[in-house]
Design a protein around this motif. Structure first.
Motif: not given
Length: 121
Positions: A43-50, A114-121
């Motif tokens: 899965r895509v876990a994170y986007a790195v935002l600049s 960021y108020g979201v559930d972890p991607y692994w749950s």
């Protein structure tokens, strides 16, 4: 009974890198610099935002859970439900000092910001 059709969309990572990110008010929050993949799940876990800086110098990087981003097809960008000021004051990192993104505690904290559930749950 009608069956809803689910349209699946896929993009290459190289087409997402460099995409702009706006908040819900349409304010520029920066660009996606990279995508972080969980090698155990694929899965895509994170986007790195600049974000921030001037002419690419002094930018601050943020790991944003990919689940927190919404695609805006009309504007060909991503939307993140966060105020620009909140992002300016959030804990980020610089190009040469990345956090340990495999650390479970760090991951849980980032998802909470960021108020979201972890991607692994």
């Amino acid at each position: 009974m009608a069956t809803a059709t689910l349209k699946r969309s896929v993009l290459s990572a190289s087409t997402i890198n460099g995409d702009s990110v706006e908040n819900l008010a349409g304010k520029d929050l920066g660009t996606i610099k990279d995508l972080m993949i969980d090698l155990n799940t694929g899965r895509v876990a994170y986007a790195v935002l600049s974000f921030g800086g001037f002419l690419g110098f002094g930018n601050k990087l943020f790991a944003v859970p990919f689940k927190a981003l919404q695609v805006n097809c009309d504007k060909e960008c991503f939307t993140l439900d966060v105020d620009k000021e909140r992002l300016e004051n959030a804990h980020g990192f610089d190009e040469n000092n990345w956090p340990d993104m495999a650390d479970q505690s760090w991951q849980t904290d980032v998802h909470g910001v960021y108020g979201v559930d972890p991607y692994w749950s």
